[in-house]
Design a protein around this motif. Structure first.
Motif, PDB file in Angstrom:
ATOM      1  N   ALA A   1       0.824  -1.207   0.000  1.00  9.52           N
ATOM      2  CA  ALA A   1       0.000   0.000   0.000  1.00  9.52           C
ATOM      3  C   ALA A   1       0.859   1.258   0.000  1.00  9.52           C
ATOM      4  O   ALA A   1       0.567   2.234  -0.713  1.00  9.52           O
ATOM      5  N   LEU A   2       1.945   1.258   0.767  1.00 12.15           N
ATOM      6  CA  LEU A   2       2.784   2.449   0.849  1.00 12.15           C
ATOM      7  C   LEU A   2       3.671   2.632  -0.381  1.00 12.15           C
ATOM      8  O   LEU A   2       4.018   3.767  -0.732  1.00 12.15           O
ATOM      9  N   ALA A   3       4.039   1.534  -1.034  1.00  8.35           N
ATOM     10  CA  ALA A   3       4.959   1.631  -2.164  1.00  8.35           C
ATOM     11  C   ALA A   3       4.254   1.792  -3.496  1.00  8.35           C
ATOM     12  O   ALA A   3       4.809   2.408  -4.420  1.00  8.35           O
ATOM     13  N   ARG A   4       3.025   1.261  -3.638  1.00  4.32           N
ATOM     14  CA  ARG A   4       2.389   1.230  -4.949  1.00  4.32           C
ATOM     15  C   ARG A   4       1.062   1.994  -5.017  1.00  4.32           C
ATOM     16  O   ARG A   4       0.740   2.559  -6.051  1.00  4.32           O
ATOM     17  N   LEU A   5       0.309   2.037  -3.933  1.00  5.99           N
ATOM     18  CA  LEU A   5      -0.990   2.700  -3.971  1.00  5.99           C
ATOM     19  C   LEU A   5      -0.838   4.167  -3.570  1.00  5.99           C
ATOM     20  O   LEU A   5      -0.068   4.499  -2.662  1.00  5.99           O
ATOM     21  N   GLU A   6      -1.559   5.005  -4.235  1.00 10.44           N
ATOM     22  CA  GLU A   6      -1.520   6.436  -3.924  1.00 10.44           C
ATOM     23  C   GLU A   6      -2.536   6.732  -2.829  1.00 10.44           C
ATOM     24  O   GLU A   6      -3.685   7.065  -3.082  1.00 10.44           O
ATOM     25  N   ILE A   7      -2.091   6.583  -1.590  1.00  8.26           N
ATOM     26  CA  ILE A   7      -2.971   6.793  -0.446  1.00  8.26           C
ATOM     27  C   ILE A   7      -2.633   8.128   0.204  1.00  8.26           C
ATOM     28  O   ILE A   7      -1.473   8.571   0.210  1.00  8.26           O
ATOM     29  N   ARG A   8      -3.629   8.756   0.756  1.00 10.33           N
ATOM     30  CA  ARG A   8      -3.431  10.038   1.431  1.00 10.33           C
ATOM     31  C   ARG A   8      -2.730   9.812   2.763  1.00 10.33           C
ATOM     32  O   ARG A   8      -3.056   8.888   3.502  1.00 10.33           O
ATOM     33  N   GLY A   9      -1.761  10.654   3.053  1.00  7.40           N
ATOM     34  CA  GLY A   9      -1.037  10.531   4.315  1.00  7.40           C
ATOM     35  C   GLY A   9      -0.004   9.431   4.327  1.00  7.40           C
ATOM     36  O   GLY A   9       0.427   9.016   5.410  1.00  7.40           O
ATOM     37  N   GLY A  10       0.407   8.920   3.172  1.00  9.22           N
ATOM     38  CA  GLY A  10       1.390   7.849   3.131  1.00  9.22           C
ATOM     39  C   GLY A  10       2.720   8.259   3.727  1.00  9.22           C
ATOM     40  O   GLY A  10       3.343   7.501   4.480  1.00  9.22           O
ATOM     41  N   THR A  11       3.173   9.459   3.402  1.00  8.56           N
ATOM     42  CA  THR A  11       4.441   9.939   3.940  1.00  8.56           C
ATOM     43  C   THR A  11       4.375  10.094   5.454  1.00  8.56           C
ATOM     44  O   THR A  11       5.330   9.761   6.174  1.00  8.56           O
ATOM     45  N   THR A  12       3.240  10.577   5.944  1.00 10.88           N
ATOM     46  CA  THR A  12       3.067  10.717   7.394  1.00 10.88           C
ATOM     47  C   THR A  12       3.092   9.361   8.080  1.00 10.88           C
ATOM     48  O   THR A  12       3.672   9.198   9.164  1.00 10.88           O
TER      49      THR A  12
END
Length: 305
Positions: free
Chosen positions: A122-133
């Motif tokens: 999810a963190l590497a491939r999906l564009e999720i909101r707040g991933g960097t956080t």
């Protein structure tokens, strides 16, 4: 071309072939290369002695009597007490401890790999909101001292009837080791090309299909790395094991050292023998899988490359 011109040219080519002169006319410094090679061997030998020396002394202490250990703690044993291994195995019930450790390690590895694989994808491939956080949160939580979780976890596990159970210990280990495993596997997945995933989506594959049929098969080296790191951490962990397991028949092998305490003294010869028995399975496992472990760690970008 005259003969006088051919002779210097042939002599120069001959010297280049012998390696005395580089193609640009510069003299090849073979002595420097040889010195660098010897220096490398010396440094590697020193590092090997530094790594294997404590294990060797540990083994020597495991085959000494208690009296010889007190008089000669760093030398080669004069009388080899091989019976210390049998005494340590029976007195500390190390067979049951190894079984309990195997159950805890396998359960921890299985759940951690599933959690870390899903979160890393999810963190590497999906564009999720707040991933960097969320990545920053994982970095912070993985660096916190584990002792600060003891008291709240103790009361929470007691209320949930998970105290003094192997399932409760497995869940604690999953919470402890999943953040680092997720970051490690995410770094590995970021290095994987996206063309295969895009081709699978064009063929009509769902996100779960892409994950299970494309991403995870290509991420097997990284998954093996986090499995081995998690297994070593869970096998060697002591603080949570001795705090959350009280029944003797459920104790993992890392807690067997208390068995050899007699009043205010300890039988260090038997402790050393138990330590050798304890480290043997993980040492063999690491030696068998070390190449895959190093390759996966280097490919993840966390191995100093």
């Amino acid at each position: 071309m005259s003969i006088s011109t051919k002779l210097p040219l042939a002599d120069s080519l001959h010297r280049v072939e012998r390696g005395s002169v580089a193609p640009g006319g510069r003299r090849r410094q073979g002595g420097s290369f040889r010195r660098a090679g010897w220096l490398t061997y010396v440094l590697l030998t020193a590092l090997s002695i530094f790594a294997l020396g404590p294990i060797l002394f540990f083994f020597f202490n495991a085959v000494k009597s208690q009296g010889e250990f007190a008089s000669n703690p760093l030398g080669v044993p004069r009388v080899w007490e091989w019976g210390n291994f049998t005494s340590a195995w029976t007195e500390a019930a190390m067979g049951a401890g190894l079984v309990n450790s195997a159950i805890v390690v396998l359960g921890t590895v299985a759940v951690t790999v599933v959690v870390a694989s899903s979160a890393a994808y999810a963190l590497a491939r999906l564009e999720i909101r707040g991933g960097t956080t969320f990545v920053t949160y994982l970095l912070v939580t993985s660096s916190l001292p584990t002792q600060m979780f003891l008291v709240p976890l103790f009361y929470l596990w007691a209320d949930l009837n998970l105290y003094d159970t192997r399932v409760g210990l497995i869940l604690i280990y999953v919470g402890l080791f999943s953040p680092f495993a997720t970051l490690l596997l995410r770094s590995f997945m970021l290095t994987m090309p996206k063309e295969f995933e895009e081709a699978a989506r064009m063929d009509g594959a769902s996100e779960l299909g892409v994950l299970f049929k494309v991403v995870l098969p290509n991420a097997l080296p990284g998954m093996l790395t986090i499995a081995l790191v998690t297994a070593l951490s869970a096998y060697n962990e002591f603080l949570f094991a001795i705090t959350f397991i009280q029944t003797g028949s459920l104790l993992p092998v890392s807690t067997t050292f208390f068995t050899f305490q007699q009043g205010f003294t300890q039988n260090f010869a038997l402790i050393s023998a138990a330590g050798i028995i304890m480290i043997a399975p993980m040492l063999i496992l690491f030696l068998v899988l070390q190449r895959r472990f190093i390759d996966g760690l280097a490919s993840s970008g966390l191995g100093g490359s």
